[in-house]
Design an enzyme around this catalytic site. Structure first.
Site, mmCIF file in Angstrom:
data_model
loop_
_atom_site.group_PDB
_atom_site.id
_atom_site.type_symbol
_atom_site.label_atom_id
_atom_site.label_comp_id
_atom_site.label_asym_id
_atom_site.label_seq_id
_atom_site.Cartn_x
_atom_site.Cartn_y
_atom_site.Cartn_z
ATOM 1 N N GLU A 137 -5.729 -13.728 -23.554
ATOM 2 C CA GLU A 137 -6.021 -13.514 -22.150
ATOM 3 C C GLU A 137 -6.554 -12.181 -22.032
ATOM 4 O OE1 GLU A 137 -3.247 -16.803 -22.126
ATOM 5 O OE2 GLU A 137 -3.248 -14.874 -23.172
ATOM 6 N N HIS B 287 7.556 -19.761 -16.639
ATOM 7 C CA HIS B 287 5.996 -20.508 -16.048
ATOM 8 C C HIS B 287 6.459 -20.706 -14.542
ATOM 9 C CE1 HIS B 287 4.623 -20.750 -20.000
ATOM 10 N NE2 HIS B 287 5.749 -21.474 -20.362
#
Length: 332
Positions: free
Chosen positions: A68, A137
């Site tokens: 990322e 998540h």
């Protein structure tokens, strides 16, 4: 076209609306491209970009390595070079790996360069819980990003906003973060042709009311609307305000709804401590204190890592019954 010559409403889903927004952006401007993990051949982790690789090719739908920090940094560099990148991060928890790029580069370069280096970058990511994806998540961290000067933070809660928020986001000279609640992708409904461009500067009233304001955003909007329906059967008229833009917050809309109803419940899926709900509550106290007939109520997630087990997850998240109970406390 309908019999009266007006464009017909089209049946679609939140996911498909996002895909059409991406397709429109790619067609309208050759500088626009999409990059992220699995956005190409796989069609995106949540299927939003399905089919775009075949339509626009690998130069404009770019699968990235699992880093990322690297691909958000590449997006910042592309924006500085005149491109209009759209970076997709699978889920908000992964964005923490790019927090240095977002906070120390994207958000600061315009200021640190004396206005010479705008970063017209859009970063999309999934947020929120309710899908049994366990603690890592299921974060709702958009409030963290709303804390950062130099960026705009959007939370489209409806199919219309999913379809039409991307274009003004791409036109913004500053970095824009778009948080898409994961529970919304399968939501379906009618999509009307836009009467005007979507306003990404102001909140909107989704349901007018006179007795209490339910202030929320993103995945909690449907719960607030359902709570308002339940309250209406008891004779309580609830106004539902969708913030839509989390940075900058629309102070005028918040003050205006409190002035109309004199009571407020803030619904925020994030943790209560240091939340957007806390910021909104503080602003109401600072700017609308004498309009209040009751203390501001906050309905937030339990201060625990979001559990995997369905019943525990449901117990940890704001639910319709919690919103109704908070409204009862405020109305008395």
């Amino acid at each position: 076209m309908s019999a009266d010559g007006q464009p017909k409403e089209a049946k679609t889903t939140y996911r498909e609306a996002m895909r059409e927004a991406l397709r429109d952006a790619l067609r309208a401007d050759d500088r626009v491209f999409l990059m992220g993990e699995d956005v190409g051949r796989y069609g995106g982790c949540f299927g939003v970009s399905l089919g775009l690789l075949e339509e626009f090719g690998p130069e404009r739908i770019r699968d990235t390595p699992l880093s990322e920090s690297a691909f958000v940094g590449a997006g910042i560099g592309a924006a500085l070079a005149g491109m209009r990148p759209i970076v997709e991060i699978m889920t908000v928890n992964f964005s923490l790996l790019a927090l240095d790029q977002i906070l120390n580069n994207a958000a600061t370069l315009l200021h640190m360069s004396g206005g010479q280096l705008p970063v017209p970058l859009v970063i999309r990511m999934t947020t929120g819980a309710g899908r049994q994806l366990a603690a890592q998540h299921s974060h709702s961290l958009e409030g963290w990003y709303a804390h950062i000067p130099g960026i705009r933070v959007l939370a489209p809660a409806t199919i219309e906003d999913a379809r039409h928020m991307l274009a003004p986001a791409l036109a913004d000279p500053d970095p824009v973060l778009i948080f898409e609640h994961g529970s919304l992708y399968n939501v379906s409904g009618e999509l009307s042709p836009p009467a005007a461009p979507v306003d990404i500067d102001h909140a909107t009233v989704r349901r007018p009311g006179t007795d209490i304001s339910l202030i929320t955003y993103g995945g909690s909007l449907s719960k607030a609307l359902a709570a308002a329906d339940e309250l209406s059967t008891e004779g309580t008229s609830a106004e539902v305000v969708d913030l839509r833009t989390l940075r900058p917050l629309d102070n005028e809309a918040i003050s205006a709804t409190v002035a109309r109803t004199h009571r407020a419940v803030i619904v925020d899926e994030a943790w209560r401590t240091g939340s957007l709900a806390a910021e909104i509550s503080a602003r109401i106290a600072e700017e609308s204190f004498y309009e209040l007939d009751a203390p501001v109520e906050r309905v937030c997630s339990a201060e625990v890592p979001i559990p995997y087990a369905r019943r525990l997850e449901e117990a940890a998240l704001p639910q319709i019954a919690d919103i109704v109970a908070a409204a009862h406390r405020a109305v008395g």
